[in-house]
Design a protein around this motif. Structure first.
Motif: not given
Length: 372
Positions: A188-207
């Motif tokens: 789940x975190x891997x999908x969230x992390x990739x979505x934040x980077x690729x689709x929401x323009x968050x370069x280094x997401x903190x989860x």
């Protein structure tokens, strides 16, 4: 996609006895919405006209037979069924639910054919979503099964302050503990992390990852924390993902610490959804991450109690459209450099590792000569 063409936004009409058409009409009453996208309503001209008359609204649309015929600057209506259906505003029915599925199914087919860019869905009643007599679990699951190609999607709740995903959902509370695994959390975190980077323009997401058990202490964690959550956080950190936790939901949300994170993974429905909606009850949307299709949805049910009364707030649909367009552009910008990588401008160094491995170090070579 042709750079001169506006983004084509497919909008499903949702439950035909609910507020879907009212949200659509009110959203595109603002002509500026047509400046940023080309909407294609997957619905029924007759049902739309019924809602328009019931609401006593001016709402113009152009009927098209294919998404290829959609015209910029207009609200395009694509009929998804020919049969007559009975509209009973404010009343749940299998017929209205089936109409919602037909709308969704046609939009998914057009995405596969490259005719639309993003999908935005209007409210549905999950209890009436039926296909051939079978009830679907949700729109998100149907989309995942239709276009996921075996990949899992992730339903992310989004507002101006928070992005919350759920480790478990649609299961009884007594079954939550057994459903929490290290592998599941990492997925789940891997999908969230990739979505934040690729689709929401968050370069280094903190989860932030929430704990399951209350009053969990670092020196005496609960079973699920010890067996699954803490090991998952460790493995994610080792892989370069900024995942932290486990945190108590009461302290993370109550103290405002959630502002320090780009996303939150809750362990079960009420743990994540209740504080999310309490902190911001309006304009919340769903984003279905991890899938080939950019898809958003309004965070509301068909609102049968106000259907046809003209009092529905269309802000959530407008935000869902904005989010879909932004994420589509972000994803294209993220993917563009990867599509055309630069050619190598250097020659790779020859691999002499085997020679080095079996060569005699110089200091040993000298000593060998002395011993001869």
């Amino acid at each position: 996609m042709d750079k001169d063409r506006k983004i084509r936004v497919a909008i499903t009409h949702g439950d035909t006895n609910g507020i879907g058409y009212e949200l659509i009409f009110k959203t595109f009453a603002d002509s500026e919405m047509l400046d940023i996208c080309t909407p294609i309503i997957y619905g029924s001209p007759k049902v739309a006209a019924y809602h328009r008359n019931a609401l006593d609204m001016e709402a113009n649309f152009s009927i098209v037979n294919s998404a290829n015929e959609a015209t910029d600057g207009r609200v395009n209506m694509l009929p998804v069924f020919d049969e007559e259906i009975k509209v009973e505003l404010g009343t749940p029915s299998l017929e209205a639910g089936h109409a919602a599925v037909q709308s969704l199914d046609k939009a998914i087919t057009d995405f596969k054919d490259g005719l639309i860019d993003v999908l935005v869905t209007c409210p549905v009643n999950n209890d009436t979503l039926t296909v051939n007599g079978f009830t679907l679990p949700s729109q998100a699951k149907y989309i995942e099964d239709s276009i996921g190609e075996g990949r899992k999607g992730l339903d992310i709740l989004i507002n101006e302050q928070l992005r919350v995903a759920l480790m478990t959902d649609n299961i009884a509370l007594k079954d939550v503990a057994d459903a929490i695994t290290m592998e599941g959390i990492i997925e789940k975190v891997a999908i969230l992390y990739a979505t934040l980077r690729r689709d929401m323009r968050v370069s280094n997401p903190r989860i932030a990852i929430l704990a399951l058990n209350p009053n969990d202490r670092e020196d005496h964690p609960g079973k699920e924390e010890s067996d699954a959550i803490i090991p998952a956080v460790t493995k994610l950190a080792d892989a370069g993902v900024n995942a932290f936790g486990p945190y108590q939901a009461s302290s993370l949300f109550g103290s405002g610490d959630y502002f320090a994170f780009d996303g939150v993974l809750a362990m079960y429905h009420d743990q994540g959804v209740a504080p999310f909606k309490a902190l911001n009850p309006c304009n919340n949307i769903h984003y279905f991450g991890g899938l080939p299709l950019i898809c958003t949805s309004v965070d509301t049910d068909p609102c049968y109690d106000i259907a046809g009364k003209g009092v529905a707030d269309e802000s959530s649909l407008r935000h869902a459209i904005f989010m879909a367009i932004d994420c589509f552009r972000n994803r294209n910008n993220f993917d563009a450099p990867l599509a055309h990588p630069l050619p190598k401008l250097y020659h790779e160094r020859r691999d002499d590792s085997e020679k080095v491995r079996f060569s005699i170090p110089k200091k040993h070579e000298g000593s060998n000569k002395e011993n001869q």
